[in-house]
Design a protein around this motif. Structure first.
Motif, PDB file in Angstrom:
ATOM      1  N   ALA A 157      30.009   6.693 -18.888  1.00 36.06           N
ATOM      2  CA  ALA A 157      29.620   5.499 -17.923  1.00 36.06           C
ATOM      3  C   ALA A 157      30.471   4.723 -17.564  1.00 36.06           C
ATOM      4  N   LYS A 158      30.526   4.137 -16.357  1.00 34.28           N
ATOM      5  CA  LYS A 158      31.725   3.622 -15.730  1.00 34.28           C
ATOM      6  C   LYS A 158      31.019   2.098 -15.432  1.00 34.28           C
ATOM      7  N   ASP A 159      31.800   0.939 -15.576  1.00 32.71           N
ATOM      8  CA  ASP A 159      31.331  -0.306 -15.300  1.00 32.71           C
ATOM      9  C   ASP A 159      32.113  -0.759 -13.994  1.00 32.71           C
ATOM     10  N   GLU A 160      31.857  -1.853 -13.488  1.00 27.87           N
ATOM     11  CA  GLU A 160      32.063  -2.408 -12.324  1.00 27.87           C
ATOM     12  C   GLU A 160      33.748  -2.668 -12.071  1.00 27.87           C
ATOM     13  N   PHE A 161      34.281  -2.779 -13.395  1.00 29.20           N
ATOM     14  CA  PHE A 161      35.753  -2.979 -13.164  1.00 29.20           C
ATOM     15  C   PHE A 161      36.594  -1.799 -13.402  1.00 29.20           C
ATOM     16  N   GLY A 162      36.057  -0.536 -13.421  1.00 26.79           N
ATOM     17  CA  GLY A 162      36.822   0.711 -13.608  1.00 26.79           C
ATOM     18  C   GLY A 162      36.689   1.032 -15.185  1.00 26.79           C
ATOM     19  N   GLY A 163      36.347   0.312 -16.168  1.00 27.02           N
ATOM     20  CA  GLY A 163      36.263   0.954 -17.380  1.00 27.02           C
ATOM     21  C   GLY A 163      35.228   1.931 -17.789  1.00 27.02           C
ATOM     22  N   GLN A 164      35.559   2.831 -18.671  1.00 27.11           N
ATOM     23  CA  GLN A 164      34.722   3.947 -18.722  1.00 27.11           C
ATOM     24  C   GLN A 164      34.526   3.960 -20.345  1.00 27.11           C
ATOM     25  N   GLN A 165      32.868   4.481 -20.634  1.00 22.76           N
ATOM     26  CA  GLN A 165      32.817   4.869 -21.980  1.00 22.76           C
ATOM     27  C   GLN A 165      32.353   6.236 -21.997  1.00 22.76           C
ATOM     28  N   LEU A 166      33.028   7.037 -22.932  1.00 22.43           N
ATOM     29  CA  LEU A 166      32.772   8.668 -23.056  1.00 22.43           C
ATOM     30  C   LEU A 166      32.349   8.821 -24.493  1.00 22.43           C
ATOM     31  N   ASN A 167      31.207   9.398 -24.513  1.00 20.59           N
ATOM     32  CA  ASN A 167      30.445   9.790 -25.718  1.00 20.59           C
ATOM     33  C   ASN A 167      30.271  11.236 -25.751  1.00 20.59           C
ATOM     34  N   LEU A 168      30.846  11.889 -26.763  1.00 19.86           N
ATOM     35  CA  LEU A 168      30.615  13.345 -26.963  1.00 19.86           C
ATOM     36  C   LEU A 168      29.815  13.657 -28.230  1.00 19.86           C
ATOM     37  N   LEU A 169      28.918  14.480 -28.253  1.00 21.75           N
ATOM     38  CA  LEU A 169      28.079  14.883 -29.343  1.00 21.75           C
ATOM     39  C   LEU A 169      28.052  16.424 -29.486  1.00 21.75           C
ATOM     40  N   VAL A 170      28.440  16.942 -30.526  1.00 26.00           N
ATOM     41  CA  VAL A 170      28.194  18.578 -30.568  1.00 26.00           C
ATOM     42  C   VAL A 170      27.564  18.935 -32.202  1.00 26.00           C
ATOM     43  N   SER A 171      26.281  19.127 -32.103  1.00 26.09           N
ATOM     44  CA  SER A 171      25.606  19.229 -33.354  1.00 26.09           C
ATOM     45  C   SER A 171      26.170  20.514 -34.318  1.00 26.09           C
ATOM     46  N   GLU A 172      26.353  21.527 -33.789  1.00 27.88           N
ATOM     47  CA  GLU A 172      26.800  22.700 -34.674  1.00 27.88           C
ATOM     48  C   GLU A 172      27.900  23.345 -34.040  1.00 27.88           C
ATOM     49  N   MET A 173      28.516  23.921 -34.926  1.00 23.77           N
ATOM     50  CA  MET A 173      29.490  25.009 -34.267  1.00 23.77           C
ATOM     51  C   MET A 173      29.977  26.090 -35.339  1.00 23.77           C
ATOM     52  N   GLN A 174      30.045  27.425 -34.902  1.00 17.98           N
ATOM     53  CA  GLN A 174      30.347  28.449 -35.688  1.00 17.98           C
ATOM     54  C   GLN A 174      31.283  29.544 -35.055  1.00 17.98           C
ATOM     55  N   VAL A 175      32.074  29.808 -35.658  1.00 16.36           N
ATOM     56  CA  VAL A 175      33.280  30.905 -35.223  1.00 16.36           C
ATOM     57  C   VAL A 175      33.042  32.203 -36.041  1.00 16.36           C
ATOM     58  N   ASP A 176      32.649  33.322 -35.384  1.00 21.56           N
ATOM     59  CA  ASP A 176      32.400  34.516 -36.145  1.00 21.56           C
ATOM     60  C   ASP A 176      33.567  35.517 -35.482  1.00 21.56           C
ATOM     61  N   CYS A 177      33.948  36.358 -36.439  1.00 21.05           N
ATOM     62  CA  CYS A 177      34.796  37.588 -36.266  1.00 21.05           C
ATOM     63  C   CYS A 177      34.014  38.725 -35.941  1.00 21.05           C
ATOM     64  N   GLN A 178      34.163  39.564 -34.902  1.00 19.73           N
ATOM     65  CA  GLN A 178      33.562  40.504 -34.473  1.00 19.73           C
ATOM     66  C   GLN A 178      33.909  41.768 -34.761  1.00 19.73           C
ATOM     67  N   LEU A 179      35.018  41.939 -35.455  1.00 16.49           N
ATOM     68  CA  LEU A 179      35.492  43.206 -35.861  1.00 16.49           C
ATOM     69  C   LEU A 179      34.554  43.970 -36.973  1.00 16.49           C
ATOM     70  N   PRO A 180      34.642  45.041 -37.022  1.00 17.33           N
ATOM     71  CA  PRO A 180      33.955  46.100 -37.632  1.00 17.33           C
ATOM     72  C   PRO A 180      33.897  45.887 -39.232  1.00 17.33           C
ATOM     73  N   GLY A 181      33.290  45.993 -39.985  1.00 22.91           N
ATOM     74  CA  GLY A 181      33.275  45.744 -41.475  1.00 22.91           C
ATOM     75  C   GLY A 181      33.341  44.305 -42.010  1.00 22.91           C
ATOM     76  N   ARG A 182      32.544  43.429 -41.209  1.00 21.13           N
ATOM     77  CA  ARG A 182      32.514  42.137 -41.640  1.00 21.13           C
ATOM     78  C   ARG A 182      31.134  42.058 -42.182  1.00 21.13           C
ATOM     79  N   ALA A 183      30.912  41.020 -43.155  1.00 21.55           N
ATOM     80  CA  ALA A 183      29.561  40.784 -43.938  1.00 21.55           C
ATOM     81  C   ALA A 183      29.047  39.485 -43.066  1.00 21.55           C
ATOM     82  N   ASP A 184      27.788  39.316 -42.849  1.00 19.44           N
ATOM     83  CA  ASP A 184      27.133  38.254 -42.178  1.00 19.44           C
ATOM     84  C   ASP A 184      27.217  37.072 -43.217  1.00 19.44           C
ATOM     85  N   GLY A 185      27.028  35.936 -42.887  1.00 17.62           N
ATOM     86  CA  GLY A 185      27.144  34.721 -43.713  1.00 17.62           C
ATOM     87  C   GLY A 185      28.290  34.254 -44.175  1.00 17.62           C
ATOM     88  N   SER A 186      28.447  33.100 -44.824  1.00 19.70           N
ATOM     89  CA  SER A 186      29.650  32.500 -45.137  1.00 19.70           C
ATOM     90  C   SER A 186      29.577  32.494 -46.776  1.00 19.70           C
TER      91      SER A 186
END
Length: 326
Positions: A157-186
């Motif tokens: 959001a940007k107001d009339e004087f040039g000030g800005q409001q930035l909001n960022l929301l990320v619900s979930e994140m997961q990083v997986d290794c795709q190399l063979p021989g890996r077990a699912d789950g943490s």
């Protein structure tokens, strides 16, 4: 118009009083500082024609947009961005939205806003899922890492004087290794025996059968989102000014092993092309500049961007790190 009978004087910090800049009604003047890294504060003096005693207004940071009413003189002092400069504008308080500015002081290199008053722009982006893969081409084509974030929401959001409001929301994140021989789950999911495994077999027992595929994920403690960021940005064209920032992170479960680290090292080593990223200068450049003074054809480098954070609030973060290196 009350501004027609007003004069404005600008005195940048560090400048002698006799060098203050007078701005007459309907005119524009440029002002600045002796050095770029100087604190960008000014003293503004506003007086009515024929009255010797001015009203003095200290401005701690002229690069922050503001609108300050002066009831005694029935005027308003505005700091706003316009192009790559910062303007201090004196306007009539009773017709701020429509009247043209009477006096304008403009920085020689600075900041300010859109000319239409009262305007507010809001942009919002929503993504249900975003994925990113790291794929190794040599020596063996294979996917190394897959990163996925879900329910991403970005609002600006940007107001009339040039000030800005930035909001960022990320619900979930997961990083997986795709190399063979890996077990699912943490470790914290179906393998509730993290504690039991430690008691029975030690740390090595956690990966006796297979190393985990999940390298990083948020735990959603108390239904918390992976990341919540809120920033209030000041009006500045050249600098990055954060008036206030709040960052909250969920608890993170992290697993690291030597196979992942070796794979990432190989990937980034192959991604860097030494021939295209060599340092130094060419022989043609040496021949072209031999015998010339160093100041010949010298071009001043651009002014570096300043990053300023006035207030930063970080929530506590719980990291659960599991590491196996051989």
């Amino acid at each position: 118009n009350a501004c027609e009978s007003m004069t404005m004087s600008i005195l940048p910090e560090g400048v002698e009083f006799e060098n203050s800049i007078a701005v007459q009604p309907g005119s524009e003047e440029a002002y600045g500082w002796l050095s770029y890294d100087h604190r960008r504060a000014v003293s503004v003096s506003i007086s009515r024609l024929g009255q010797p005693v001015p009203v003095k207004i200290p401005v701690e940071d002229v690069y922050k947009a503001f609108s300050r009413a002066i009831p005694r003189l029935n005027v308003v002092l505005i700091s706003r961005r316009k192009g790559d400069r910062q303007e201090l504008i004196l306007q009539d308080d009773s017709s701020e939205s429509s009247a043209a500015p009477s006096s304008v002081a403009r920085t020689t290199s600075g900041t300010v806003l859109s000319t239409s008053q009262g305007m507010r722009i809001t942009a919002e982006l929503r993504l249900s899922r975003v994925g990113l893969s790291l794929i190794q081409v040599t020596p063996i084509p294979r996917e190394l890492i897959y990163c996925q974030v879900e329910l991403v929401r970005v609002q600006l959001a940007k107001d009339e004087f040039g000030g800005q409001q930035l909001n960022l929301l990320v619900s979930e994140m997961q990083v997986d290794c795709q190399l063979p021989g890996r077990a699912d789950g943490s470790h914290t999911a179906k393998n509730s025996g993290r504690r039991n495994a430690e008691e029975n077999d030690g740390l090595g027992g956690l990966w006796r059968t297979a190393k985990p595929a999940v390298l990083l994920r948020n735990c959603a403690d108390g239904d918390r989102s992976f990341l919540a960021l809120s920033m209030k940005l000041g009006a500045s064209s050249n600098d990055f000014v954060v008036n206030k920032a709040e960052l909250a992170l969920d608890s993170l479960d992290i697993s690291v092993d030597d196979e992942v680290l070796n794979g990432l090292q190989t990937f980034f080593a192959a991604a860097v092309d030494d021939e295209n990223n060599s340092s130094g200068v060419t022989l043609q450049h040496i021949r072209r500049t031999a015998g010339k003074a160093i100041l010949t054809d010298y071009v001043l480098p651009p002014v570096p961007m300043v990053v300023q954070v006035d207030s930063l609030l970080l929530s506590e973060v719980e990291l659960r790190l599991w590491c196996l290196l051989r």
